[in-house]
Design a protein around this motif. Structure first.
Motif, PDB file in Angstrom:
ATOM      1  N   ASP A  73       0.818  -1.206   0.000  1.00  0.00           N
ATOM      2  CA  ASP A  73       0.000   0.000   0.000  1.00  0.00           C
ATOM      3  C   ASP A  73       0.859   1.267   0.000  1.00  0.00           C
ATOM      4  O   ASP A  73       0.379   2.346  -0.325  1.00  0.00           O
ATOM      5  N   ASP A 106     -10.560   1.052  10.193  1.00  0.00           N
ATOM      6  CA  ASP A 106      -9.962   1.481   8.925  1.00  0.00           C
ATOM      7  C   ASP A 106      -8.502   1.907   9.088  1.00  0.00           C
ATOM      8  O   ASP A 106      -7.772   2.002   8.100  1.00  0.00           O
ATOM      9  N   ARG A 144      -6.519   3.213   5.332  1.00  0.00           N
ATOM     10  CA  ARG A 144      -5.975   2.614   4.112  1.00  0.00           C
ATOM     11  C   ARG A 144      -6.330   3.455   2.886  1.00  0.00           C
ATOM     12  O   ARG A 144      -5.502   3.633   1.983  1.00  0.00           O
ATOM     13  N   ASP A 145      -7.549   3.986   2.834  1.00  0.00           N
ATOM     14  CA  ASP A 145      -7.942   4.806   1.687  1.00  0.00           C
ATOM     15  C   ASP A 145      -7.049   6.038   1.562  1.00  0.00           C
ATOM     16  O   ASP A 145      -6.670   6.439   0.455  1.00  0.00           O
ATOM     17  N   ASP A 146      -6.707   6.647   2.696  1.00  0.00           N
ATOM     18  CA  ASP A 146      -5.821   7.816   2.666  1.00  0.00           C
ATOM     19  C   ASP A 146      -4.425   7.421   2.213  1.00  0.00           C
ATOM     20  O   ASP A 146      -3.770   8.158   1.469  1.00  0.00           O
TER      21      ASP A 146
END
Length: 403
Positions: free
Chosen positions: A193, A359, A385-387
């Protein structure tokens, strides 16, 4: 047991030793399995011989031309912090009969008298609980803790005086580490990631150690991803405010090269992804007995992030927490909710916000490292994780934990 154990050994240990100790079990979520990571061993090194852009801790940061040293503004809750430090300063100075300089003369005299009265009551109350012979023996020791010389009082008050002076002012952040992601990405266990180029740099307010549960703490740390080519970097000069300040700990860490090692990290029950019902604490009938405690005993063999003489830093993987709830604190505080009390978690607003606590994932763990000058607990850099995937590194949150 050091974090740097080989993948095959860990997996074999997990499958065989755990099965023998607590019987067959499985973890329901894929995310709850052991995670690979990169352990970051530090080797003290002369600053001048560390290449620009290399993975390192301490010393000076390698910054792009024109990029200023990261500073924090005054804390939004500076007045609250100031009052806290003043309470510490006042209690210390009063032991030498010194009135705090922010009080009027009459107020200061009354304050000192009241503090000394309270101190005397505490000493006499404690001694009254002891047999006379033991009380007579303990009296000099207890009284020495309540009556200071002016020199001792001023020395012990020095650090909170400095902190009180700085919470309402702009102040440079200490450089903790920079990680060469281009090199580290070739290491087995590197978190996919993360970017596979550039450098990740962590700056943190070592003077204040901003609490991870307070929304105001956001200004006290900075996680920066920069992909400037190494040839275009300069080794920045450390601000004199950091290098010359008189504080109990150095605010400029000693330089060290980082040597990566591939590891596998076991999950702690305090991590939100934990979902092993047979290993929940409630399943154990008595303290120290049952599957949960067997797992915890096994987990303890890895050591902890505040243990001297081991590799306490890691990139990715499961954190080695010293306390519970780092994800919940990050989720609440980053959403503007102070999470410093148990009541903070009970409001309807907090309960709704906490649905997103899982998250948050570990990006970087920085633990105790005597060689570079880190002694007080561990720092956990977390991101949603999205960030992380969107490279929004300004959304990172740092939780400091200390036993």
């Amino acid at each position: 047991m050091k974090m740097g154990m080989a993948l095959a050994f860990v997996m074999a240990f997990m499958e065989v030793a755990m099965a023998q100790q607590i019987g067959e079990f499985h973890v329901h979520k894929q995310g709850s399995l052991p995670l690979p990571a990169v352990s970051l061993e530090t080797v003290p090194h002369a600053e001048a011989s560390i290449p620009l852009g290399a993975s390192k801790m301490g010393g000076a940061a390698d910054l792009p031309h024109g990029m200023p040293w990261p500073m924090r503004p005054p804390y939004a809750d500076a007045q609250i912090k100031l009052e806290h430090y003043r309470s510490l300063i006042g209690a210390t100075l009063s032991k030498a009969g010194i009135a705090p300089d922010w009080m009027a003369p009459d107020e200061g005299r009354h304050f000192v008298e009241e503090q000394r009265r309270i101190e005397k009551e505490v000493v006499e109350g404690t001694l009254a609980l002891l047999p006379k012979e033991q009380a007579d023996e303990m009296r000099p020791l207890l009284e020495s803790q309540t009556t200071y010389t002016p020199e001792r009082a001023r020395e012990e008050a020095r650090d909170p005086i400095l902190q009180a002076q700085m919470v309402g002012k702009s102040f440079p952040l200490s450089f903790i580490a920079q990680l060469d992601l281009g090199t580290l990405s070739a290491q087995p266990g590197f978190d996919p990631d993360l970017p596979n180029n550039g450098r990740l740099m962590l700056f943190y307010d070592l003077l204040e150690t901003p609490p991870g549960w307070e929304p105001s703490s956001r200004v006290g740390f900075r996680l920066i991803w920069d992909d400037t080519p190494a040839a275009d970097l300069i080794r920045a000069s450390v601000p004199a405010t950091l290098s010359e300040v008189q504080y109990r700990e150095k605010l400029v860490l000693k330089p060290a090269l980082i040597v990566p090692h591939s590891v596998v990290t076991p999950i702690s029950p305090s991590v939100k992804a934990w979902d092993a019902n047979l290993l929940d604490q409630a399943s154990s009938q008595q303290f120290g007995e049952g599957p949960y405690w067997s797992y915890m005993a096994w987990l303890s063999r890895f050591g902890s992030s505040d243990e001297p003489g081991r590799a306490n830093h890691q990139l990715g993987g499961w954190p080695q927490p010293q306390q519970n709830g780092m994800q919940a604190r990050a989720q609440l505080a980053s959403n503007g909710v102070s999470a410093g009390t148990a009541d903070a978690y009970d409001s309807s607003e907090a309960k709704e916000i906490l649905k997103g606590a899982a998250d948050w994932k570990l990006v970087l763990q920085v633990g105790v490292d005597e060689a570079v000058g880190l002694r007080g607990g561990a720092y956990y850099v977390l991101m949603r994780r999205d960030d992380l995937l969107a490279r929004r590194f300004d959304q990172a949150w740092v939780v400091h934990q200390s036993d």
